[in-house]
Write a protein that holds these residues in place. Structure first.
Motif, PDB file in Angstrom:
ATOM      1  N   SER A   1      18.851  34.645 -14.946  1.00 20.88           N
ATOM      2  CA  SER A   1      18.928  34.086 -13.598  1.00 20.88           C
ATOM      3  C   SER A   1      18.963  35.191 -12.551  1.00 20.88           C
ATOM      4  CB  SER A   1      20.171  33.210 -13.466  1.00 20.88           C
ATOM      5  OG  SER A   1      21.317  34.008 -13.555  1.00 20.88           O
ATOM      6  N   PRO A   2      18.615  34.824 -11.290  1.00 21.40           N
ATOM      7  CA  PRO A   2      18.745  35.821 -10.228  1.00 21.40           C
ATOM      8  C   PRO A   2      20.197  36.321 -10.205  1.00 21.40           C
ATOM      9  CG  PRO A   2      17.651  33.829  -9.419  1.00 21.40           C
ATOM     10  CD  PRO A   2      18.139  33.523 -10.794  1.00 21.40           C
ATOM     11  N   GLY A   3      20.374  37.601 -10.248  1.00 22.59           N
ATOM     12  CA  GLY A   3      21.723  38.158 -10.288  1.00 22.59           C
ATOM     13  C   GLY A   3      22.214  38.385 -11.708  1.00 22.59           C
TER      14      GLY A   3
ATOM     15  N   ALA B   1       0.876  35.998 -21.842  1.00 20.14           N
ATOM     16  CA  ALA B   1       0.361  35.885 -20.467  1.00 20.14           C
ATOM     17  C   ALA B   1      -0.161  37.207 -19.936  1.00 20.14           C
ATOM     18  CB  ALA B   1       1.459  35.359 -19.548  1.00 20.14           C
ATOM     19  N   GLY B   2      -0.057  38.260 -20.708  1.00 21.13           N
ATOM     20  CA  GLY B   2      -0.541  39.559 -20.243  1.00 21.13           C
ATOM     21  C   GLY B   2       0.450  40.262 -19.330  1.00 21.13           C
ATOM     22  N   GLY B   3       1.689  39.887 -19.413  1.00 22.33           N
ATOM     23  CA  GLY B   3       2.724  40.635 -18.700  1.00 22.33           C
ATOM     24  C   GLY B   3       3.186  40.026 -17.390  1.00 22.33           C
ATOM     25  N   THR B   4       2.426  39.060 -16.867  1.00 21.37           N
ATOM     26  CA  THR B   4       2.821  38.456 -15.585  1.00 21.37           C
ATOM     27  C   THR B   4       2.997  36.951 -15.755  1.00 21.37           C
ATOM     28  OG1 THR B   4       1.481  40.109 -14.447  1.00 21.37           O
ATOM     29  CG2 THR B   4       2.193  38.215 -13.143  1.00 21.37           C
ATOM     30  N   ALA B   5       4.092  36.443 -15.229  1.00 26.43           N
ATOM     31  CA  ALA B   5       4.345  35.002 -15.339  1.00 26.43           C
ATOM     32  C   ALA B   5       3.332  34.242 -14.498  1.00 26.43           C
ATOM     33  CB  ALA B   5       5.750  34.686 -14.847  1.00 26.43           C
TER      34      ALA B   5
ATOM     35  N   LEU C   1       9.236  21.521 -19.094  1.00 24.95           N
ATOM     36  CA  LEU C   1       8.298  22.610 -18.762  1.00 24.95           C
ATOM     37  C   LEU C   1       8.494  23.097 -17.328  1.00 24.95           C
ATOM     38  CD1 LEU C   1       5.006  21.580 -20.578  1.00 24.95           C
ATOM     39  CD2 LEU C   1       6.896  23.005 -21.382  1.00 24.95           C
ATOM     40  N   TRP C   2       8.829  22.175 -16.408  1.00 25.35           N
ATOM     41  CA  TRP C   2       9.177  22.647 -15.051  1.00 25.35           C
ATOM     42  C   TRP C   2      10.353  23.616 -15.158  1.00 25.35           C
ATOM     43  CZ3 TRP C   2       5.882  21.966 -11.373  1.00 25.35           C
ATOM     44  CH2 TRP C   2       5.090  20.815 -11.309  1.00 25.35           C
ATOM     45  N   ARG C   3      11.327  23.185 -15.940  1.00 23.40           N
ATOM     46  CA  ARG C   3      12.518  24.025 -16.118  1.00 23.40           C
ATOM     47  C   ARG C   3      12.137  25.390 -16.675  1.00 23.40           C
ATOM     48  NH1 ARG C   3      16.163  25.395 -20.073  1.00 23.40           N
ATOM     49  NH2 ARG C   3      18.375  25.296 -19.522  1.00 23.40           N
ATOM     50  N   GLU C   4      11.292  25.367 -17.690  1.00 22.47           N
ATOM     51  CA  GLU C   4      10.897  26.608 -18.352  1.00 22.47           C
ATOM     52  C   GLU C   4      10.129  27.524 -17.389  1.00 22.47           C
ATOM     53  OE1 GLU C   4      12.011  26.918 -21.343  1.00 22.47           O
ATOM     54  OE2 GLU C   4      10.965  28.674 -22.136  1.00 22.47           O
ATOM     55  N   HIS C   5       9.245  26.903 -16.612  1.00 25.23           N
ATOM     56  CA  HIS C   5       8.440  27.699 -15.685  1.00 25.23           C
ATOM     57  C   HIS C   5       9.328  28.393 -14.660  1.00 25.23           C
ATOM     58  CE1 HIS C   5       5.016  27.918 -12.499  1.00 25.23           C
ATOM     59  NE2 HIS C   5       5.063  29.021 -13.216  1.00 25.23           N
ATOM     60  N   PHE C   6      10.262  27.635 -14.087  1.00 19.64           N
ATOM     61  CA  PHE C   6      11.138  28.250 -13.080  1.00 19.64           C
ATOM     62  C   PHE C   6      11.996  29.353 -13.705  1.00 19.64           C
ATOM     63  CE2 PHE C   6      10.776  24.185 -10.412  1.00 19.64           C
ATOM     64  CZ  PHE C   6       9.846  24.764  -9.569  1.00 19.64           C
ATOM     65  N   HIS C   7      12.391  29.179 -14.949  1.00 20.72           N
ATOM     66  CA  HIS C   7      13.173  30.240 -15.588  1.00 20.72           C
ATOM     67  C   HIS C   7      12.343  31.494 -15.810  1.00 20.72           C
ATOM     68  CE1 HIS C   7      17.285  29.096 -16.295  1.00 20.72           C
ATOM     69  NE2 HIS C   7      16.881  27.858 -16.440  1.00 20.72           N
ATOM     70  N   LEU C   8      11.101  31.297 -16.210  1.00 22.01           N
ATOM     71  CA  LEU C   8      10.252  32.479 -16.420  1.00 22.01           C
ATOM     72  C   LEU C   8      10.031  33.214 -15.094  1.00 22.01           C
ATOM     73  CD1 LEU C   8       8.690  33.994 -18.642  1.00 22.01           C
ATOM     74  CD2 LEU C   8       6.656  32.721 -17.953  1.00 22.01           C
ATOM     75  N   LEU C   9       9.811  32.456 -14.036  1.00 20.60           N
ATOM     76  CA  LEU C   9       9.623  33.086 -12.721  1.00 20.60           C
ATOM     77  C   LEU C   9      10.911  33.771 -12.253  1.00 20.60           C
ATOM     78  CD1 LEU C   9       7.524  30.285 -10.980  1.00 20.60           C
ATOM     79  CD2 LEU C   9       6.727  32.583 -11.568  1.00 20.60           C
TER      80      LEU C   9
ATOM     81  N   TRP D   1      24.192  22.920 -11.345  1.00 18.20           N
ATOM     82  CA  TRP D   1      23.599  24.074 -10.680  1.00 18.20           C
ATOM     83  C   TRP D   1      23.072  25.095 -11.693  1.00 18.20           C
ATOM     84  CZ3 TRP D   1      25.427  29.336 -10.097  1.00 18.20           C
ATOM     85  CH2 TRP D   1      24.582  30.104  -9.270  1.00 18.20           C
ATOM     86  N   ASP D   2      21.820  25.424 -11.530  1.00 17.68           N
ATOM     87  CA  ASP D   2      21.169  26.422 -12.372  1.00 17.68           C
ATOM     88  C   ASP D   2      20.379  27.289 -11.394  1.00 17.68           C
ATOM     89  OD1 ASP D   2      19.084  27.754 -13.824  1.00 17.68           O
ATOM     90  OD2 ASP D   2      19.459  26.403 -15.509  1.00 17.68           O
ATOM     91  N   PRO D   3      20.721  28.571 -11.262  1.00 17.57           N
ATOM     92  CA  PRO D   3      20.123  29.373 -10.194  1.00 17.57           C
ATOM     93  C   PRO D   3      18.604  29.390 -10.202  1.00 17.57           C
ATOM     94  CG  PRO D   3      21.686  30.677 -11.514  1.00 17.57           C
ATOM     95  CD  PRO D   3      21.681  29.285 -12.066  1.00 17.57           C
ATOM     96  N   ALA D   4      18.003  29.410 -11.379  1.00 13.60           N
ATOM     97  CA  ALA D   4      16.536  29.452 -11.447  1.00 13.60           C
ATOM     98  C   ALA D   4      15.944  28.143 -10.936  1.00 13.60           C
ATOM     99  CB  ALA D   4      16.088  29.717 -12.875  1.00 13.60           C
ATOM    100  N   LEU D   5      16.519  27.028 -11.358  1.00 10.48           N
ATOM    101  CA  LEU D   5      15.975  25.722 -10.977  1.00 10.48           C
ATOM    102  C   LEU D   5      16.267  25.415  -9.517  1.00 10.48           C
ATOM    103  CD1 LEU D   5      15.637  25.629 -13.980  1.00 10.48           C
ATOM    104  CD2 LEU D   5      16.660  23.364 -14.021  1.00 10.48           C
ATOM    105  N   ASN D   6      17.421  25.814  -9.075  1.00 10.15           N
ATOM    106  CA  ASN D   6      17.769  25.543  -7.682  1.00 10.15           C
ATOM    107  C   ASN D   6      16.832  26.312  -6.749  1.00 10.15           C
ATOM    108  OD1 ASN D   6      19.497  24.206  -5.811  1.00 10.15           O
ATOM    109  ND2 ASN D   6      20.572  26.137  -5.451  1.00 10.15           N
ATOM    110  N   ALA D   7      16.677  27.594  -7.005  1.00 13.24           N
ATOM    111  CA  ALA D   7      15.806  28.403  -6.143  1.00 13.24           C
ATOM    112  C   ALA D   7      14.364  27.905  -6.214  1.00 13.24           C
ATOM    113  CB  ALA D   7      15.890  29.872  -6.552  1.00 13.24           C
ATOM    114  N   GLY D   8      13.875  27.653  -7.422  1.00 17.44           N
ATOM    115  CA  GLY D   8      12.485  27.224  -7.576  1.00 17.44           C
ATOM    116  C   GLY D   8      12.207  25.935  -6.822  1.00 17.44           C
ATOM    117  N   ASN D   9      13.131  24.989  -6.915  1.00 19.30           N
ATOM    118  CA  ASN D   9      12.921  23.710  -6.244  1.00 19.30           C
ATOM    119  C   ASN D   9      13.072  23.808  -4.728  1.00 19.30           C
ATOM    120  OD1 ASN D   9      12.452  21.276  -8.137  1.00 19.30           O
ATOM    121  ND2 ASN D   9      13.959  22.503  -9.239  1.00 19.30           N
ATOM    122  N   TRP D  10      13.979  24.651  -4.260  1.00 20.93           N
ATOM    123  CA  TRP D  10      14.097  24.829  -2.802  1.00 20.93           C
ATOM    124  C   TRP D  10      12.861  25.539  -2.248  1.00 20.93           C
ATOM    125  CZ3 TRP D  10      16.984  22.847   1.006  1.00 20.93           C
ATOM    126  CH2 TRP D  10      18.144  22.156   0.652  1.00 20.93           C
ATOM    127  N   LEU D  11      12.352  26.503  -2.998  1.00 21.64           N
ATOM    128  CA  LEU D  11      11.107  27.149  -2.572  1.00 21.64           C
ATOM    129  C   LEU D  11      10.007  26.097  -2.432  1.00 21.64           C
ATOM    130  CD1 LEU D  11      11.258  30.349  -4.813  1.00 21.64           C
ATOM    131  CD2 LEU D  11      11.001  30.378  -2.331  1.00 21.64           C
TER     132      LEU D  11
END
Ligand code: FAD
Length: 631
Positions: A139-141, A178-182, A330-338, A433-443
């Motif tokens: 997670s961020p942080g 993915a070749g190194g980039t999410a 998969l949404w969850r997974e994507h936001f975690h990878l990002l 609250w999950d920092p990756a999911l919260n940030a991804g969805n607010w973005l």
């Protein structure tokens, strides 16, 4: 200075397992590894573990070293404004159950308060541990904290072992393919997962007997390490009384199985996120497993594997990503990878994915602080918004589309307050609250990344009304409006005074229910124009957010609303983006179309916001009547 217990003679030094998110015994890769490492040490009578008794899933060899199980209550986990009473109660219930489960297996959880680096290294020194095992936190942080703990532990002479336990796939596995980039879009991510194949199956739960904890150091007592109560941490039980789910692994797994069995599995096989009800508060339409997944009481791999079982049992008839339940994971997974790879994913500054929109910042702007505070206190004067906030404040959970309403209203829809302020409020209030999911969805909701159809704004009067014409949801969460006639339940300020008095709810500042904080018809237009400007001229976000819509799109909100949000331009881009690079392994039958997130018309989980309350151009009128000129 902490007293140090020397390692038991000949039994191998204790292994210190630092519990992070995986607060469970099933599918817990880090715990399994810790148990295995105790077995790797030569057995010794002093360790008292008993030969062959502590076989965990994936372990199994005879063991000799003690296992110290530690949980660190960090300041951000127990103190406002980072956390609220509801989430903390859920966490403490989860810890208490974990402790009981460990004790029934000859182990125990030791809970300490403090900074992670200091707490982990002090515990290792006190109990003579030579190895530290923990689950990585992407997670961020979290990355920074992991690095600091690992560095301090290594400097103290400990071997550091980590495992992944919070996501379906190890991020490194996805990144390698993915070749190194999410991937930046859900379509590309879906294609990536299709290339990688099914995630690893969950591990079996650890066995019935675990290595015992190391002896306590001189001056320590077992009471020093018990799971605290809310009151011990300065909270009142009353503040958390609204929590409607019980924390812990057993309750989480039971909830999961109950949902899987709903309508003989059809609730899973026919699950389509946009068709679930945002106002079904008595029996939510979705799983409400998020508190368990976020806190690690239920493993996401276990949930995924069970979903696939139920899908298969239907003989291939089931919904597909992005709207299916597998799609939600998969949404969850994507936001975690990002979150694990994009710098400053939870911020505007330094986040290459985030469009730099000139929001009003409540930390520096008093008027913005006032608007943010009214929103967070469920006092915007728009019942549909305030009811969702009231639900969030009392229960810590809101349906996904209710979160959409809240986030859109605070940011691009009405109040023009920075999404980071909203994310901080969610951090405090969400039980899941999950920092990756919260940030991804607010973005996403603020159209700062992923989503470009900023001109689709949720109407705070019209949108929820379609789902709940009588306003039963509002009456439940906003008792002041309980007797308001249905005609006015979404716009009580329009009720004649005699009607307000008869309903026992006078509308206005300082009265029973506030007047609207802004005029949605006015501000949504102003804000749409501001968004158009930001999309045209603002610093472009990193590629992946899609192209900016045509200049004419700005201010087109009301028109889009009349057509249910289906503007031709938006729909066109969404369709084009809906074809990911290749069919995912699990979606070959039936086609899982629609996983487009890059296009302006991206049908993320099927939501179709509309601007049915849109109005003419003008200034931004605050409750006090002040008019902020259009920028
Ligand atoms: P279900 O529909 O039953 O889905 C099952 C699981 O899939 C969820 O528990 C969750 O783990 C995952 N999931 C579902 N929707 C999403 C999504 N949009 N993005 C990522 N994962 C998803 N969810 C959190 O768990 N923690 C958060 O901090 C969080 N913050 C959010 C903030 C905003 C502004 C918005 C719009 C959404 C947020 N979500 C968050 C995503 C989503 O709203 C919740 O996961 C979902 O509503 C939880 O209810 P459920 O378990 O019944 O979901």
């Amino acid at each position: 200075m902490a007293a140090v217990v020397p390692p038991p003679a000949g039994g191998g030094a204790p292994v210190l397992h630092w519990f992070r998110r995986a607060l469970r015994l099933h599918d817990n890769p880090a715990l399994v590894e810790a148990v295995r490492l105790t077995s790797a040490a030569p057995p010794a009578a002093a360790a008292g573990g008993g030969t062959g008794r502590h076989a965990g899933g994936g372990g199994g060899a005879a063991g000799g070293a003690p296992l110290a199980c530690l949980y660190v209550l960090e300041p951000t986990s127990v103190e406002a404004p980072h956390t609220g009473a509801v989430r903390l109660r859920f966490l403490l219930e989860t810890l208490a159950e974990l402790d009981a489960s460990l004790r029934s297996r000859g182990s125990a959880l030791r809970v300490v308060r403090g900074d992670a680096v200091a707490a982990v290294t002090a515990a290792a020194a006190r109990w003579g541990a030579a190895t530290l095992v923990y689950e990585v936190d992407d997670s961020p942080g979290g990355r920074e904290r992991d690095a600091a703990v690992a560095a301090a532990a290594t400097a103290a002479g400990l071997a550091v072992v980590t495992a992944v336990g919070h996501t379906l796939y190890p991020p490194a596995q996805l990144l390698a393919v993915a070749g190194g980039t999410a991937p930046r879009t859900m379509g590309a991510f879906t294609a990536l997962v299709g290339r990688v194949g099914e995630p690893p199956p969950p591990l079996p739960a650890v066995g019935d007997a675990l290595p015992p904890p190391p002896p306590l150091a001189n001056g320590e007592a077992a009471a020093d390490y018990v799971v605290p109560r809310l009151e011990d941490l300065g909270w009142t039980a009353a503040a958390a009384a609204g929590l409607r789910v019980r924390g812990g692994e057993a309750a989480g797994l039971a909830r999961m199985e109950a949902f899987l069995a709903r309508r003989g599995g059809e609730a899973v096989r026919k699950f389509e996120k946009p068709k679930t009800s945002m106002v079904a508060w008595r029996t939510p339409d979705t799983t409400v497993l998020s508190p368990y997944l976020a806190n690690g009481a239920v493993s996401v791999r276990t949930f995924y594997a069970r979903l696939r079982d139920v899908e298969r049992a239907g003989g291939g008839r089931h919904t597909h990503p992005p709207v299916s339940l597998v799609g939600q994971l998969l949404w969850r997974e994507h936001f975690h990878l990002l979150a694990g790879t994009v710098p400053h994913f939870d911020r505007m500054v330094g986040n290459p994915l985030c469009r730099q929109i000139p929001w009003d910042d409540p930390t520096t702007d008093a008027a913005a602080a006032e608007r943010h505070a009214a929103w967070a206190a469920a006092r915007t004067g728009y019942p549909a918004v305030d009811a969702f906030m009231a639900q969030l404040r009392t229960e810590g959970w809101v349906h996904h589309l209710g979160r959409h309403m809240l986030a859109c209203f605070l940011t691009r829809g009405d109040l023009w307050v920075s999404w980071t302020a909203g994310a901080a409020t969610f951090e405090e209030l969400l039980v899941d609250w999950d920092p990756a999911l919260n940030a991804g969805n607010w973005l996403w909701l603020s159209a700062s990344a992923f989503f470009n159809a900023y001109y689709r704004v949720y109407g705070p009067v019209t949108w929820v009304r379609k789902a709940d014409p009588e306003g039963a949801f509002i009456r439940h969460y906003l008792p002041a409006l309980a007797r308001m006639p249905s005609k006015y339940i979404y716009e009580p300020w329009k009720a004649p005074l005699s009607v307000q008095v008869a309903a026992g709810c006078r509308v206005g500042d300082g009265l029973d229910y506030p007047a609207p904080i802004v005029d949605h018809a006015v501000v949504s237009k102003v804000n749409t124009d501001r968004m158009a400007k930001a999309f045209r001229s603002g610093p472009a976000a990193e590629k992946g957010g899609g192209k900016a819509p045509p200049a004419g799109a700005g201010g087109g909100g009301a028109a889009a609303g009349k057509k249910g949000g289906k503007s031709a331009a938006a729909g066109g881009r969404g369709k084009a983006a809906a074809k990911p690079g290749g069919p995912p392994a699990w979606a070959t039958a039936g086609g899982g179309g629609g996983a487009a997130s890059g296009g302006a018309g991206a049908k993320r989980d099927g939501e179709r916001p509309a601007t049915g309350d849109g109005g003419g151009a003008g200034g931004l009128r605050t409750r006090s009547g002040r008019v902020v000129k259009k920028r």
